[in-house]
Design a protein around this motif. Structure first.
Motif, PDB file in Angstrom:
ATOM      1  N   ALA A   1      44.767   8.663  24.700  1.00 34.54           N
ATOM      2  CA  ALA A   1      45.542  10.109  25.016  1.00 34.54           C
ATOM      3  C   ALA A   1      44.728  10.920  25.902  1.00 34.54           C
ATOM      4  CB  ALA A   1      45.746  10.755  23.447  1.00 34.54           C
ATOM      5  N   ILE A   2      45.560  11.572  26.620  1.00 27.71           N
ATOM      6  CA  ILE A   2      44.946  12.684  27.762  1.00 27.71           C
ATOM      7  C   ILE A   2      44.854  14.168  27.118  1.00 27.71           C
ATOM      8  CG2 ILE A   2      45.032  13.674  29.980  1.00 27.71           C
ATOM      9  CD1 ILE A   2      46.496  10.883  30.787  1.00 27.71           C
ATOM     10  N   SER A   3      43.877  14.850  27.141  1.00 28.97           N
ATOM     11  CA  SER A   3      43.860  16.070  26.842  1.00 28.97           C
ATOM     12  C   SER A   3      43.200  17.067  27.580  1.00 28.97           C
ATOM     13  CB  SER A   3      43.102  16.068  25.258  1.00 28.97           C
ATOM     14  OG  SER A   3      43.365  15.144  24.484  1.00 28.97           O
ATOM     15  N   VAL A   4      43.646  18.426  27.632  1.00 31.20           N
ATOM     16  CA  VAL A   4      42.944  19.371  28.303  1.00 31.20           C
ATOM     17  C   VAL A   4      42.288  20.401  27.452  1.00 31.20           C
ATOM     18  CG1 VAL A   4      43.363  21.173  29.959  1.00 31.20           C
ATOM     19  CG2 VAL A   4      44.429  18.814  30.246  1.00 31.20           C
ATOM     20  N   ALA A   5      41.164  20.701  27.768  1.00 27.73           N
ATOM     21  CA  ALA A   5      40.379  22.070  26.906  1.00 27.73           C
ATOM     22  C   ALA A   5      40.187  22.911  27.926  1.00 27.73           C
ATOM     23  CB  ALA A   5      39.219  21.399  26.373  1.00 27.73           C
ATOM     24  N   HIS A   6      40.554  24.303  27.630  1.00 29.59           N
ATOM     25  CA  HIS A   6      40.142  25.519  28.110  1.00 29.59           C
ATOM     26  C   HIS A   6      40.188  26.595  27.410  1.00 29.59           C
ATOM     27  CE1 HIS A   6      40.224  28.609  31.131  1.00 29.59           C
ATOM     28  NE2 HIS A   6      41.431  29.147  30.859  1.00 29.59           N
ATOM     29  N   GLY A   7      39.122  27.697  27.398  1.00 33.69           N
ATOM     30  CA  GLY A   7      39.155  28.719  26.604  1.00 33.69           C
ATOM     31  C   GLY A   7      38.923  28.477  25.213  1.00 33.69           C
ATOM     32  N   GLY A   8      38.266  27.408  24.742  1.00 42.15           N
ATOM     33  CA  GLY A   8      38.119  27.291  23.220  1.00 42.15           C
ATOM     34  C   GLY A   8      39.522  26.707  22.727  1.00 42.15           C
ATOM     35  N   ARG A   9      40.458  26.190  23.707  1.00 39.84           N
ATOM     36  CA  ARG A   9      41.595  25.472  22.886  1.00 39.84           C
ATOM     37  C   ARG A   9      41.799  24.304  23.524  1.00 39.84           C
ATOM     38  NH1 ARG A   9      40.976  29.021  20.201  1.00 39.84           N
ATOM     39  NH2 ARG A   9      42.246  30.829  19.424  1.00 39.84           N
TER      40      ARG A   9
ATOM     41  N   VAL B   1      37.449  23.987  33.024  1.00 43.04           N
ATOM     42  CA  VAL B   1      38.666  23.274  32.451  1.00 43.04           C
ATOM     43  C   VAL B   1      38.210  21.565  32.352  1.00 43.04           C
ATOM     44  CG1 VAL B   1      40.989  22.502  32.904  1.00 43.04           C
ATOM     45  CG2 VAL B   1      40.227  24.854  33.833  1.00 43.04           C
ATOM     46  N   ALA B   2      38.468  21.301  31.456  1.00 45.07           N
ATOM     47  CA  ALA B   2      37.824  20.017  30.716  1.00 45.07           C
ATOM     48  C   ALA B   2      39.144  19.080  30.594  1.00 45.07           C
ATOM     49  CB  ALA B   2      36.772  19.829  29.690  1.00 45.07           C
ATOM     50  N   VAL B   3      38.933  17.813  31.225  1.00 39.56           N
ATOM     51  CA  VAL B   3      39.937  16.817  30.872  1.00 39.56           C
ATOM     52  C   VAL B   3      39.461  15.578  30.229  1.00 39.56           C
ATOM     53  CG1 VAL B   3      41.827  15.113  32.051  1.00 39.56           C
ATOM     54  CG2 VAL B   3      41.323  17.483  33.123  1.00 39.56           C
TER      55      VAL B   3
END
Length: 295
Positions: free
Chosen positions: A240-248, A230-232
């Protein structure tokens, strides 16, 4: 044309439940391939190949062209052998997803979901991201899960330090030696900083209405594609803050939603198969507040 209608009538006369099962299995195979290639540049290439094959098949079946038909029959086996080479990254990514689906869950699920250490780690990351966002300081923080990130940690500077908001703020302060690259967190510890992460090979960011997303977002998305981490991300341009997981990737999160999403990843094992969108929906629920201690 009468010959084609006759052949279709002959096929329908022989159609039974085994034929239906056969068609269903073939359909599922193609559906699985399309799902693996979804939101990737390879999908456009596959669409072109399918259109070319269908067009050539129609031409050779409707018009009597012996030499051209021989050329197509000779070239099709070569094309079938070339497809695995062309789509090698997508095939590898799909097989990795299948392997992770049947493997044991990572450290997020081995640790009790209510431990103070987990909550302190998440709150430290959320606090740091909120302050970095207000200052528009870019950051990339990666939470290790089932897949080991040791190979990426070796590309950075080993820290093995406790996760605190102050340390993360110092790491990502502009023009400091460690501000470029990612911070990797595993077992509630900062394993390494200034790590080089894989860039995304999909076209999600290219189709985004906001094209200003740079290498941090591509690295976050690429890490989530290559691993189950899980990448923040905190954008240096907009904060802006984003979260990436599972290619989304989910963008424009505030501190409260970020904390709820990260907490949702610590749910019991029965809920670990949920997608990032499911976790986003769960994060919209209000966070339970602790009762205040009486004076």
């Amino acid at each position: 044309m009468p010959d084609i209608l006759g052949e279709l009538l002959f096929i329908f006369q022989r159609f039974n439940w085994l034929s239906a099962l056969d068609l269903f299995l073939v359909t599922m195979v193609f559906f699985g391939i399309l799902m693996l290639l979804r939101d990737t540049q390879a999908l456009v290439l596959l669409r072109g190949i399918l259109l070319l094959i269908v067009s050539l098949s129609l031409v050779t079946s409707l018009i009597d062209l012996p030499a051209f038909s021989w050329l197509i029959r000779t070239a099709l086996p070569t094309l079938v052998l070339a497809i695995p080479v062309i789509f090698a990254p997508e095939i590898r990514r799909g097989l990795e997803r299948l392997g992770r689906a049947g493997s044991a869950q990572g450290w997020l699920w081995r640790a009790p979901s209510t431990t103070e250490a987990v909550q302190r780690t998440i709150r430290a990351v959320v606090s740091a991201c909120a302050r970095l966002s207000a200052r528009q300081h870019g950051a990339l923080i990666v939470f290790q899960r089932g897949d080991s990130l040791e190979e990426y940690a070796r590309t950075g500077v080993t820290l093995n330090a406790e996760v605190t908001a102050e340390l993360l703020l110092q790491i990502f302060y502009p023009n400091t030696p460690l501000h470029d690259g990612a911070v990797i967190i595993a077992n509630q510890r900062i394993v390494a900083a200034a790590c080089v992460m894989p860039l995304s090979s999909s076209g999600i960011l290219n189709h985004s209405p906001e094209r200003q997303m740079g290498l941090r977002h591509r690295a976050a998305l690429g890490t989530s594609e290559a691993t189950d981490a899980v990448a923040v991300v905190v954008s240096e341009e907009t904060g802006a803050i984003s979260v990436a997981h599972g290619g989304r990737i989910i963008r424009r999160l505030d501190a409260e939603r970020l904390e709820n999403i990260l907490m949702a990843f610590y749910q019991p094992p029965i809920q670990t198969s949920r997608s990032l969108l499911d976790l986003i929906r769960a994060a919209r629920q209000p966070t339970p507040t602790r009762p205040k201690k009486e004076d």
